[in-house]
Design an enzyme around this catalytic site. Structure first.
Site, PDB file in Angstrom:
ATOM      1  N   GLY A 114      -9.938  49.024 -69.655  1.00 10.74           N
ATOM      2  CA  GLY A 114     -10.106  49.401 -68.246  1.00 10.74           C
ATOM      3  C   GLY A 114      -9.494  48.424 -67.254  1.00 10.74           C
ATOM      4  N   LYS A 115      -8.590  47.550 -67.728  1.00  8.23           N
ATOM      5  CA  LYS A 115      -7.956  46.561 -66.836  1.00  8.23           C
ATOM      6  C   LYS A 115      -7.195  47.261 -65.710  1.00  8.23           C
ATOM      7  CE  LYS A 115      -5.381  44.883 -70.121  1.00  8.23           C
ATOM      8  NZ  LYS A 115      -5.779  45.747 -71.245  1.00  8.23           N
ATOM      9  N   GLY A 116      -6.339  48.210 -66.109  1.00 12.93           N
ATOM     10  CA  GLY A 116      -5.517  48.929 -65.120  1.00 12.93           C
ATOM     11  C   GLY A 116      -6.387  49.672 -64.116  1.00 12.93           C
ATOM     12  N   ARG A 142       5.518  55.436 -69.970  1.00  9.40           N
ATOM     13  CA  ARG A 142       4.645  56.601 -70.142  1.00  9.40           C
ATOM     14  C   ARG A 142       4.974  57.607 -69.049  1.00  9.40           C
ATOM     15  NH1 ARG A 142      -0.466  52.628 -70.604  1.00  9.40           N
ATOM     16  NH2 ARG A 142      -0.132  51.922 -72.738  1.00  9.40           N
ATOM     17  N   ARG A 235      -7.524  58.556 -72.956  1.00  6.27           N
ATOM     18  CA  ARG A 235      -6.379  58.320 -72.068  1.00  6.27           C
ATOM     19  C   ARG A 235      -5.177  59.137 -72.527  1.00  6.27           C
ATOM     20  NH1 ARG A 235      -4.283  52.227 -71.171  1.00  6.27           N
ATOM     21  NH2 ARG A 235      -3.183  52.637 -73.109  1.00  6.27           N
ATOM     22  N   ARG A 246      -3.068  49.301 -81.589  1.00  4.38           N
ATOM     23  CA  ARG A 246      -3.820  48.721 -80.458  1.00  4.38           C
ATOM     24  C   ARG A 246      -5.260  48.393 -80.870  1.00  4.38           C
ATOM     25  NH1 ARG A 246       0.384  50.243 -77.376  1.00  4.38           N
ATOM     26  NH2 ARG A 246       0.297  49.729 -75.165  1.00  4.38           N
ATOM     27  N   ASN A 269     -17.066  45.797 -69.266  1.00  3.06           N
ATOM     28  CA  ASN A 269     -16.828  47.050 -68.535  1.00  3.06           C
ATOM     29  C   ASN A 269     -17.560  48.193 -69.232  1.00  3.06           C
ATOM     30  OD1 ASN A 269     -15.892  49.065 -66.876  1.00  3.06           O
ATOM     31  ND2 ASN A 269     -13.822  49.096 -67.768  1.00  3.06           N
ATOM     32  N   ASP A 270     -18.869  48.307 -68.912  1.00  5.14           N
ATOM     33  CA  ASP A 270     -19.664  49.406 -69.455  1.00  5.14           C
ATOM     34  C   ASP A 270     -19.663  50.501 -68.393  1.00  5.14           C
ATOM     35  OD1 ASP A 270     -21.414  51.049 -70.682  1.00  5.14           O
ATOM     36  OD2 ASP A 270     -22.995  49.555 -71.003  1.00  5.14           O
TER      37      ASP A 270
HETATM   38  N1  GDP Z   1       1.892  38.357 -71.952  1.00  6.76           N
HETATM   39  C1  GDP Z   1       2.019  39.456 -71.216  1.00  6.76           C
HETATM   40  N2  GDP Z   1       1.303  40.539 -71.509  1.00  6.76           N
HETATM   41  C2  GDP Z   1       1.464  41.622 -70.714  1.00  6.76           C
HETATM   42  C3  GDP Z   1       2.340  41.648 -69.622  1.00  6.76           C
HETATM   43  N3  GDP Z   1       2.271  42.864 -69.029  1.00  6.76           N
HETATM   44  C4  GDP Z   1       1.357  43.571 -69.727  1.00  6.76           C
HETATM   45  N4  GDP Z   1       0.871  42.824 -70.744  1.00  6.76           N
HETATM   46  C5  GDP Z   1      -0.161  43.172 -71.728  1.00  6.76           C
HETATM   47  O1  GDP Z   1       0.408  43.984 -72.722  1.00  6.76           O
HETATM   48  C6  GDP Z   1      -0.600  44.785 -73.300  1.00  6.76           C
HETATM   49  C7  GDP Z   1      -0.109  46.202 -73.420  1.00  6.76           C
HETATM   50  O2  GDP Z   1       0.076  46.758 -72.155  1.00  6.76           O
HETATM   51  P1  GDP Z   1       0.447  48.306 -72.014  1.00  6.76           P
HETATM   52  O3  GDP Z   1       1.606  48.616 -72.891  1.00  6.76           O
HETATM   53  O4  GDP Z   1       0.601  48.604 -70.562  1.00  6.76           O
HETATM   54  O5  GDP Z   1      -0.787  49.049 -72.653  1.00  6.76           O
HETATM   55  P2  GDP Z   1      -2.327  49.156 -72.284  1.00  6.76           P
HETATM   56  O6  GDP Z   1      -2.927  47.776 -72.300  1.00  6.76           O
HETATM   57  O7  GDP Z   1      -2.848  50.024 -73.377  1.00  6.76           O
HETATM   58  O8  GDP Z   1      -2.449  49.810 -70.942  1.00  6.76           O
HETATM   59  C8  GDP Z   1      -1.811  44.619 -72.394  1.00  6.76           C
HETATM   60  O9  GDP Z   1      -2.704  43.707 -73.029  1.00  6.76           O
HETATM   61  C9  GDP Z   1      -1.278  43.999 -71.154  1.00  6.76           C
HETATM   62  O10 GDP Z   1      -2.234  43.173 -70.515  1.00  6.76           O
HETATM   63  C10 GDP Z   1       3.088  40.459 -69.346  1.00  6.76           C
HETATM   64  O11 GDP Z   1       3.875  40.359 -68.420  1.00  6.76           O
HETATM   65  N5  GDP Z   1       2.892  39.417 -70.164  1.00  6.76           N
HETATM   66  N1  ADP Z   2     -16.146  51.793 -67.570  1.00  3.28           N
HETATM   67  C1  ADP Z   2     -15.461  52.833 -68.065  1.00  3.28           C
HETATM   68  N2  ADP Z   2     -16.117  53.844 -68.648  1.00  3.28           N
HETATM   69  C2  ADP Z   2     -15.430  54.884 -69.183  1.00  3.28           C
HETATM   70  N3  ADP Z   2     -14.085  55.023 -69.153  1.00  3.28           N
HETATM   71  C3  ADP Z   2     -13.380  54.052 -68.581  1.00  3.28           C
HETATM   72  C4  ADP Z   2     -14.016  52.902 -68.003  1.00  3.28           C
HETATM   73  N4  ADP Z   2     -13.040  52.075 -67.499  1.00  3.28           N
HETATM   74  C5  ADP Z   2     -11.863  52.699 -67.738  1.00  3.28           C
HETATM   75  N5  ADP Z   2     -12.051  53.878 -68.374  1.00  3.28           N
HETATM   76  C6  ADP Z   2     -11.027  54.807 -68.876  1.00  3.28           C
HETATM   77  O1  ADP Z   2     -10.503  54.233 -70.077  1.00  3.28           O
HETATM   78  C7  ADP Z   2      -9.119  54.501 -70.194  1.00  3.28           C
HETATM   79  C8  ADP Z   2      -8.366  53.190 -70.375  1.00  3.28           C
HETATM   80  O2  ADP Z   2      -8.415  52.466 -69.142  1.00  3.28           O
HETATM   81  P1  ADP Z   2      -7.168  51.624 -68.638  1.00  3.28           P
HETATM   82  O3  ADP Z   2      -7.492  51.152 -67.261  1.00  3.28           O
HETATM   83  O4  ADP Z   2      -5.897  52.378 -68.825  1.00  3.28           O
HETATM   84  O5  ADP Z   2      -7.211  50.386 -69.668  1.00  3.28           O
HETATM   85  P2  ADP Z   2      -6.224  49.176 -69.895  1.00  3.28           P
HETATM   86  O6  ADP Z   2      -5.395  49.005 -68.669  1.00  3.28           O
HETATM   87  O7  ADP Z   2      -7.127  48.011 -70.136  1.00  3.28           O
HETATM   88  O8  ADP Z   2      -5.406  49.495 -71.093  1.00  3.28           O
HETATM   89  C9  ADP Z   2      -8.707  55.279 -68.959  1.00  3.28           C
HETATM   90  O9  ADP Z   2      -8.631  56.656 -69.281  1.00  3.28           O
HETATM   91  C10 ADP Z   2      -9.822  54.995 -67.952  1.00  3.28           C
HETATM   92  O10 ADP Z   2     -10.000  56.061 -67.062  1.00  3.28           O
END
Ligand code: GDP
Ligand code: ADP
Length: 365
Positions: A114-116, A142, A235, A246, A269-270
């Site tokens: 849920g970082k994004g 994507r 997602r 992953r 993040n619950d």
């Molecule tokens: N070290 C590093 N990690 C990154 C960077 N940008 C994204 N990431 C990490 O790469 C991982 C994969 O990101 P992404 O492909 O967007 O997939 P998601 O985490 O499933 O949304 C995540 O853990 C991100 O935090 C970067 O600039 N540097």
């Molecule tokens: N607290 C939560 N409870 C349930 N679903 C969540 C929560 N936080 C995020 N999500 C969902 O989980 C999925 C992954 O979140 P995302 O923000 O893309 O994660 P990340 O950036 O860490 O990879 C998305 O579909 C988002 O809507």
């Protein structure tokens, strides 16, 4: 007045074209490696050594985002680069940023935690306060991702060359692709006066910890491994094979998230709203927080015609500035809280006006 005289940079500039010889007397100036973006040098400049490690350069008449620069000669970054390049003759430029935009925020955690989502909520509620560091990646985009907004989607060979050329603050191999934070992506946010948010993996967080970027490190955890899998599946952005990779990597990341001294805060993040509220609390953004940019400098930068330094305070006299009030023509630039530096920006500069007294200065604002 002052313990160190100000050098008129113009004279240094004439002597070899870039002013670097201030620190290179007795050396072959042609062999000096100058890192970072050099400022364009007009004729009206002041250069003031701040201790042994850097020189403050004031560009008179330049715009407020281009008037303060630092030539670093013995900072941790320069020392590190001296080792990498095997040379003692290395200096680096870093632009000075007025005020406090707040420390950059590094957010890490396994894929799907849920970082994004949390970052998007923060940027939506506080649009003028935070800026996102747009990473480079070699992974395919994507469906809803926009090049230059979510990531800079890049060829591996191009990114590898840029890494070799020192353009990246950090980089890592994650889930089979290369990801990295360019110095420029962080600088763009700093230049806009906003607080920079980095979404990077744990390896990246470790590299940033070891760099000159003074940041807050936050790790986001899922309530359980099963929840993480559910979120990733719902997602729907990965193939089954990518999803499995992953999930496998998540185990290691969750372990590394506990590394002592790496993360300043861990949030579970619950419930999304509850987690978002905790994030805002730890960033000092409670309900009454001003949602506008708080880093705007108190006053514009003066045209300087006399500079002197006492301790960490630099006194700037500016008789050319006609504010209709001669007593406002003295300023103090406080360099006691400098943060960051090359590669990137030097933050923490503070400027305030003072009024002249017969035997010293007094504060106005
Ligand atoms: N070290 C590093 N990690 C990154 C960077 N940008 C994204 N990431 C990490 O790469 C991982 C994969 O990101 P992404 O492909 O967007 O997939 P998601 O985490 O499933 O949304 C995540 O853990 C991100 O935090 C970067 O600039 N540097
Ligand atoms: N607290 C939560 N409870 C349930 N679903 C969540 C929560 N936080 C995020 N999500 C969902 O989980 C999925 C992954 O979140 P995302 O923000 O893309 O994660 P990340 O950036 O860490 O990879 C998305 O579909 C988002 O809507």
């Amino acid at each position: 007045m002052g313990e160190a005289p100000a050098f008129l940079f113009d004279d240094l500039q004439k002597s070899n074209g870039n002013g670097v010889d201030l620190f290179c007397r007795g050396r072959e100036t042609t062999t000096i490696v100058v890192l970072g973006t050099k400022p364009s040098l007009s004729s009206d400049l002041w250069a003031l050594p701040l201790g042994e490690d850097r020189v403050l350069v004031i560009k008179n008449g330049a715009s407020t985002d281009d008037n303060l620069w630092f030539l670093e000669v013995d900072t941790p970054y320069v020392r590190q680069q001296k080792k990498v390049l095997g040379s003692d003759n290395v200096v680096a430029w870093s632009k000075g940023v007025m005020g406090y935009a707040g420390k950059p925020i590094v957010i890490s955690g396994p894929s799907g935690v849920g970082k994004g989502t949390l970052i998007a909520m923060l940027m939506k509620e506080f649009p003028s306060m935070f800026g996102f560091s747009v990473s480079h990646t070699t992974r395919a985009s994507r469906e809803k991702e926009v090049n230059g907004v979510h990531y800079h989607f890049t060829e591996r060979s191009v990114m590898e060359k840029d890494i070799k050329d020192g353009k990246f603050l950090e980089f890592a191999q994650v889930h089979g692709n290369l990801y990295g934070t360019s110095v420029e992506s962080v600088e763009v946010v700093a230049d806009s006066g906003k607080r920079c948010i980095l979404d990077i993996d744990v390896q990246g967080a470790k590299s940033v910890r070891a760099s000159s970027l003074d940041a807050i490190f936050i790790f986001i955890c899922p309530p359980s491994y099963e929840d993480l899998e559910k979120r990733l599946r719902s997602r729907g952005t990965e193939t089954e094979e990518q999803l499995q990779k992953r999930l496998r990597n998540a185990k290691g990341e969750l372990e590394q998230g506990k590394s002592p001294g790496l993360f300043d805060h861990v949030l579970v993040n619950d419930d999304l709203e509850a987690c978002y509220q905790s994030l805002k609390n730890l960033l000092g953004l409670d309900k009454s927080a001003d949602k506008t940019n708080q880093s705007v400098p108190k006053i514009g930068f003066p045209m300087v015609n006399l500079v002197s330094k006492v301790g960490n305070k630099i006194y700037l006299n500016s008789t050319m500035l006609n504010l209709g009030n001669a007593s406002k023509n003295s300023f103090v630039l406080d360099v006691s809280s400098l943060k960051g530096g090359a590669p990137g920006r030097t933050r923490g500069l503070d400027l305030y006006s003072v009024f002249s007294l017969a035997n010293g200065f007094g504060m106005l604002s």
